[in-house]
Design an enzyme around this catalytic site. Structure first.
Site, PDB file in Angstrom:
ATOM      1  N   CYS A  72      -9.151  47.906  -1.322  1.00 52.14           N
ATOM      2  CA  CYS A  72      -7.762  48.462  -1.304  1.00 52.14           C
ATOM      3  C   CYS A  72      -7.195  47.838  -2.442  1.00 52.14           C
ATOM      4  CB  CYS A  72      -7.000  48.383  -0.178  1.00 52.14           C
ATOM      5  SG  CYS A  72      -7.792  48.956   1.330  1.00 52.14           S
ATOM      6  N   GLY A 101     -10.066  51.529  -5.561  1.00 47.03           N
ATOM      7  CA  GLY A 101     -10.173  52.078  -4.426  1.00 47.03           C
ATOM      8  C   GLY A 101     -10.012  53.510  -4.796  1.00 47.03           C
ATOM      9  N   ASN A 161      -4.195  45.357   2.185  1.00 50.59           N
ATOM     10  CA  ASN A 161      -5.581  44.910   1.354  1.00 50.59           C
ATOM     11  C   ASN A 161      -6.193  43.805   2.148  1.00 50.59           C
ATOM     12  OD1 ASN A 161      -6.168  43.514  -1.743  1.00 50.59           O
ATOM     13  ND2 ASN A 161      -7.511  44.782  -0.632  1.00 50.59           N
ATOM     14  N   GLY A 162      -7.396  43.953   2.403  1.00 50.47           N
ATOM     15  CA  GLY A 162      -8.067  42.785   3.020  1.00 50.47           C
ATOM     16  C   GLY A 162      -8.551  42.993   4.439  1.00 50.47           C
ATOM     17  N   CYS A 170     -10.635  34.709  -3.337  1.00 47.68           N
ATOM     18  CA  CYS A 170     -11.666  35.292  -3.337  1.00 47.68           C
ATOM     19  C   CYS A 170     -12.160  35.400  -4.698  1.00 47.68           C
ATOM     20  CB  CYS A 170     -11.521  36.957  -2.920  1.00 47.68           C
ATOM     21  SG  CYS A 170     -13.162  37.797  -3.343  1.00 47.68           S
ATOM     22  N   TYR A 183     -15.690  40.319 -10.391  1.00 49.48           N
ATOM     23  CA  TYR A 183     -16.101  41.621 -10.641  1.00 49.48           C
ATOM     24  C   TYR A 183     -14.626  42.837 -10.310  1.00 49.48           C
ATOM     25  CZ  TYR A 183     -17.723  46.254  -9.379  1.00 49.48           C
ATOM     26  OH  TYR A 183     -17.772  47.828  -9.384  1.00 49.48           O
ATOM     27  N   CYS A 240     -19.512  39.517   3.447  1.00 51.28           N
ATOM     28  CA  CYS A 240     -18.014  39.170   3.294  1.00 51.28           C
ATOM     29  C   CYS A 240     -17.421  39.570   4.675  1.00 51.28           C
ATOM     30  CB  CYS A 240     -17.593  39.558   1.900  1.00 51.28           C
ATOM     31  SG  CYS A 240     -15.597  39.350   1.916  1.00 51.28           S
ATOM     32  N   CYS A 274     -19.616  34.351   0.195  1.00 47.61           N
ATOM     33  CA  CYS A 274     -21.045  35.296  -0.126  1.00 47.61           C
ATOM     34  C   CYS A 274     -21.902  34.422  -0.639  1.00 47.61           C
ATOM     35  CB  CYS A 274     -20.042  36.598  -0.794  1.00 47.61           C
ATOM     36  SG  CYS A 274     -19.535  36.307  -2.233  1.00 47.61           S
TER      37      CYS A 274
END
Lengths: 474, 474, 474, 474
Positions: D17, D43, D117-118, D252, D258, D398, D452
């Site tokens: 998101c 998104g 978002n999350g 994160c 990325y 994740c 991750c």
């Protein structure tokens, strides 16, 4: 240029919904879709279908006519042997999609979907109570209130949860409810709105009107009784319960007058037959010397026919209705006389010129379209107009699912019949008497809700009175 | 699931087009759009409008109903005081858009747009001749042939070029043609198809049927004469010419039987009046003892009424027609009896049960839908069915713009009336006689084209005979 | 709010078309569709495909990107072993659909479809000549002129007719033409626009650029020669002809500078390699002390890389390009600084702050977007901006298919380089020299059309001079 | 032909998101819309905006890209000085619309809308608890859980209700919440996802990334702190609260690797700068002799640049990415080698032939697209391929909002680097070390969530362990 809503030329009360349910058929969604087609007259703003595919619910809802909402791709994406569907009217605004049914949610015991026809009189109070406990609402429909109540129930099984929820509801509801296992069809104890049960092979079908069975070649079994709850399992097997306190019967007589399709069989009688007798009563109550009897097409066709048959005056079609009229129109800036009515109706001068016409309409709300029609008929050469309405004057709002204007807008709530005759500028005007209308149904008066005509509401709630736009002290 | 074309349940000949033209009005496109609405019954597959905005032509065409093709944005993008419009039926395939009219091209002397209703008997030969000279064709319409001929003319002015082109045409054409200066409305010398002239303020309007005037509150002036060419300039002023060799009059009687809207006034008479008299003739020609007279709605409504009035048998509505039927249907794989007809019509058991019915239809082509209707009526309890067709058996193809099946598919071209009675499984069957039909019009027989009934073609061309699917030796 | 056309932020010349053809493959339409995807950069306004299905042509064209025009349903409706396709830019207006290619018509000897990339210098004159003979035009494209000429030919076979037509044409054309039997690919004798030949199994493929072969895993065979005509039959077998008078070669050098995709192989060389060398030439011609070399993405990426490699200055990405930018934007009424450019590009402050940047762009037309970019870079902290353009100043209009603004709008046609430096407010500005640009291609200068830079037009026509918005006296 | 989802060629983790909020601006919806444009990379499946127009919330949500969801008409229908927006990825199925945000409901104290978002680690447990109390759910999003919690709060004011709700949440959330009075922006105490605060005139703006400010020319003020809650009123005035228990910071790191756009400024640093240093670390950790360094475009562009700068090997673009790739493709039945990757990427033979290439990618999930790219590069003539990944192998799922495949599908969770080298068939393969990656950020290791890569989850919940597709015992 400006857009003209189709309803500008609609001078009628508006029904809010039609519901269907199919259980035990491999093509449940397709049958639901075809059934919705034949219930399209009950709601033209949105449509939806939810299926149960081996215990998993999935669905599709959108704004528009049934034919526009469902493509072959969409139906193919909805496999399953159980389906419920819905057509609805709705209010305007960008957010209208959120009100399209069936409502369909997850709760502690799984998924549930619900299609509802009718209106609760305590809907706002139930909503307020749920809100006070912290519930959230994503639509403005009673249906969402009902699924909240189902989810709040501590009953051990789904049918018990539904019954718990029903015990809170006051008002009109003909509903089809589905979880991962069963479908439940239920009608409020007053029986305001129709709901019928049919069979197609081993499958069972439920629909607002029996005409929905005909299109899929299903057999009409019987109407679901007021207060009856029918459980249908995945194989289509059924069980009947009467879990609610019985009360008086209060069928909406307006279904006979205007809403239902003439080929449907509701409240124990064929709608066309009732309408024909209403026209006959009209002829007997207000005889007149004239050259022809004509309807405002198409809803008054059958009543006009009854009027003609009884009076012996020739039936004729003096108005042509354009069935290609879309949802909206683009109107020229330069005014066209009677534009709204003119789009939908055109007088047949060859039929009308020099004639004395009995013009039959089933009901009148605001009267604006009717005035335009009268003017068009005059310009087409009609020499006398005798207006005949196959129901009494509408004077009161409906709290059970009919979208009527406020009292001030109801032309008959403030004007006497003689004043209305002047308003419409016609030679004579007669509304069918309450007794005449009831007599035409063949049923006793006490089986009907006649509130919009006489103000006697079968069930009320404080919230109705609080509703600011209505004033019931008459 | 499979798609069922709407026409599967159409057991009728199909008209190809409706045309309109407006000159001298600041909102020409909007008026054209509203007029096309009321001509929608003449063609439901595509629609288009081309405007002349101070000498520059611009336009919009698409597949679909008028309401779907034209949005407010599209109409706003088409300013100008002159406009021509078109609605059409079309054949299937992805490339169908190319046939949507008005055709609209540039040539040596500017731009020209054309809307055409009718069919040329020498269209293929003209096309072949033009092709041989190196012309290219982007559609399969006669209209494109005609604009080629206009472009080939060496006449010094536009009207002269149009007249040059007309001198090549044989067959049926009611057309509106527009260049950067003027609008030309022209009707072939036989007067096969209708074309009427109206006025709205200082502007002039041309349309296939007078009902197109009513919706915009335009005044009907008169019909354009067979062989007449009317030139209308930008201010709406008109001039009448008769540039073509006169011949016999040959109005298409099928416009009265089925195509035209009942409220239109064509060939000098109101359509509803003619249809009513056809029903009366029918009653006189084939009297029968019965309980009710009912139409197959809606096209046979008026004829059924005439039949009822004349016979004294009660008129009633035994079939409900669903007007929400869309262009395509999604059909369940599991067969539903009489599916195609069932979608569109539903019998009213309350009206029909135990009754002897006179069922009036205006015409029959293949007979397949009629057979399904008969079966549905039987299942609804009708005890006797007396079929009455308000026109004679259709035995021959039409070369003037009506889309009929081939002779083999025309159920009446190979079966006698008694055999047809067996085919439909009815108690009695009567087709209106040719003389009865003509008498109902009030016009002399020689003013009509009756070719589809009697095979006497007012104008032929070698190419008609070469057309492989027709065999005229009878 | 107002709509902002995507091109407002496009400060580049615009190519008009990309063409493809497939013959001898059972899924010709799908391969054409995929190939058009990879030619999308050559035209984003409309797309179309026409197939030959056992001798019958059928097709589909619409406005929009390839992905939007072609659904699976549309492609499924286009079976056949031969297909031609087209992507195009177009002008605005409601009637733009009529210009979407392939053009596809019927004529005396059958059907023909044509996809054209390029521009004729005598197109208007040919059109005028055809008009004078009575031809009609339904689009404003050269392609329609060409099919007229094919149809006018008296040659006995299709290839002969095409050659007859070609003999009238002056200017740029890389075309694919198809009738019921064969496909013809042809490139004008100057070889202005690229056209390549490939193979996939037994089938042959033709496309504007070799990148169209890669996406369908076809093998690049060779370029079609200037003046060469290749006939491909239904099985994919080919035959090569040189029917046209030979002339000098005049490849459009702008294909190397900007239009073609870097992975394509055209005019005998890989585009990326040429662009890289242009960047190297630029570095050699105008060395400067700086901290980074950055492109205006994405078209200048490779040239910037060449410039960085040659100069030894670090390559970096100081501008981010948003690839999700749609066709139109809704702009707030309250003005946003540099709105058009800001939507598409965003500076990376982390990269730019305090840096001396060499900013490489491939070409500049109006200069308005470039000015906005410069301002954004300044605000992001760039301390010095050295603008480097990997082609010479564009001073003259193109008559061979590139959509350039008029001379007045070409910022370099009226301003000297020093004046341009002031206009852009940069520390230094250098345009690649003509010789440097040509040297980068590795081909001799005389093989190129350099007209937009030096005004030497390989082929002209009186009509070019008459074109009022151009003034060639310099 | 079959449809190929765009994501088939996506070999990357997927973010869920992007959120925006604007308060105090007369064109709030239009600014939200433009901001969402620049967050589109976060998104691409659905978008929505809810506005507050003088206390009344209204909104619009649909599936599709921002440019497709919002037309000028839709934006015009959303007046108001406060707006929140959302872009999201979503799962497949016909019912996906119900998950499009902002979620927007009515409850006891009015209306509330929320963009999130999350991902919560206790989302399912909270949902189960709410369900057990009778709550219903119309979506499968955590966002709906959160508004339930707000509605359940007994706090006297809105901010108190939000804080009550936050106290139940565990996991990742950067949210914008709006009622009829104020907007609340809040970031979880770990600060997993970015959230920034900006200003435009007197109005305040909140967005997932600072690039959303640039497009509307808003000024970046600062990031919202982990655990900070900012209240913005209708005039745009703000107040900062820290109502939640503080904990360790856990940004994160994948946002740097990325997700985020290179021009954004997050976690205190410009993303492009971090990525560039990652590429430099990569070059230092695994030096190799080669002819060029190239990225898999576009996400690895900057890291490849850093790698090239550090190693001194020439940066070049060996792969072209097609940006016109739509949501779905129609694939030929006859298989095309590497079809999915080939649609999106094309090698530039001119750059690659005979070269030893260092190919830089930022991360690898399944590895299937990467294998296809390697094959394409080989066919384009690359002589050696040295794969460099600018992050360590992804080995663990994740739970904070990144959509990773299950462990079995994560190619690096089961294969050693040497085995991966064999799998990809490359000369050498190196993943950036954890320390190298962290060093590139310039921040201490303990400020990041690296779960991750190393399996150390900052916050867990029993439900994570119960999640059957994950196995955390390593």
């Amino acid at each position: 240029m400006t857009n003209v809503d189709r309803n500008i030329s609609c001078d009628k009360p508006r029904e809010h919904c039609g519901v269907v349910g199919i259980a035990g058929h491999p093509e449940a969604a397709t049958l639901a879709y075809l059934s919705l087609y034949s219930l399209q007259h009950r709601g033209q703003e949105g449509a939806g279908i939810v299926v149960n595919n081996e215990g998993i619910l999935d669905g599709y809802r959108d704004i528009g006519l049934v034919a526009d909402v469902f493509s072959e791709d969409v139906l193919n994406s909805l496999p399953g042997s159980m389906a419920i569907g819905h057509v609805r009217y709705s209010t305007h605004g960008t957010s209208v999609l959120k009100n399209v049914q069936p409502v369909w949610v997850d709760y502690a015991r799984g998924s549930v979907a619900l299609s509802h026809n009718g209106n609760l009189v305590n809907g706002s109070r139930l909503r307020a109570g749920l809100s006070a406990e912290g519930s959230i609402f994503q639509s403005t429909t009673d249906s969402e209130v009902i699924v909240h109540l189902i989810a709040k129930s501590h009953a051990p099984d789904f049918v018990g949860q539904v019954i718990d929820a029903l015990n809170h509801l006051r008002g009109a509801y003909s509903m089809v409810i589905m979880n991962s296992d069963v479908m439940v069809a239920v009608r409020d104890p007053f029986g305001f709105r129709p709901l019928a049960l049919g069979r197609i092979g081993d499958a069972h079908v439920v629909a607002s009107e029996s005409c929905a069975f005909d299109v899929i070649d299903a057999e009409f079994i019987r109407e679901i009784e007021p207060g009856e709850l029918i459980v249908i399992d995945k194989d289509g097997d059924i069980q009947s319960l009467f879990p609610l306190r019985q009360t008086r019967c209060a069928h909406c007589i307006f279904e006979y007058v205007y809403f239902a399709r003439p080929d449907s069989f509701i409240f124990g009688e064929n709608v066309a037959n009732v309408r024909h007798r209403m026209g006959q009563e009209l002829a007997r109550e207000a005889p007149v010397e004239a050259d022809l009897v004509m309807p405002v097409p198409d809803s008054a066709n059958v009543a006009a026919l009854g009027c003609a048959h009884e009076s012996g005056i020739k039936y004729d079609m003096g108005l042509i209705r354009n069935h290609y009229v879309g949802r909206t129109f683009i109107e020229p800036e330069q005014n066209i006389r009677d534009f709204g009515a003119r789009l939908k109706y055109n007088p047949v001068r060859g039929v009308l010129d020099g004639q004395r016409a009995v013009v039959v309409e089933d009901s009148i709300v605001r009267g604006t379209t009717m005035r335009k029609i009268i003017k068009m008929l005059r310009r087409a050469g009609v020499s006398e107009i005798h207006m005949r309405i196959s129901s009494p004057p509408i004077r009161y709002p409906c709290f059970y699912g009919i979208d009527m204007p406020t009292r001030e807008e109801l032309v008959a709530s403030t004007l006497s019949v003689e004043m209305l005759r002047e308003f419409f500028l016609v030679e004579s005007l007669h509304y069918l008497s309450l007794d005449g209308m009831v007599r035409a149904t063949g049923l006793p008066k006490e089986r009907f809700c006649l509130a919009c005509f006489d103000g006697n509401y079968p069930v009320m709630d404080r919230e109705c009175l609080e509703d600011e736009q209505t004033c019931l002290i008459h």
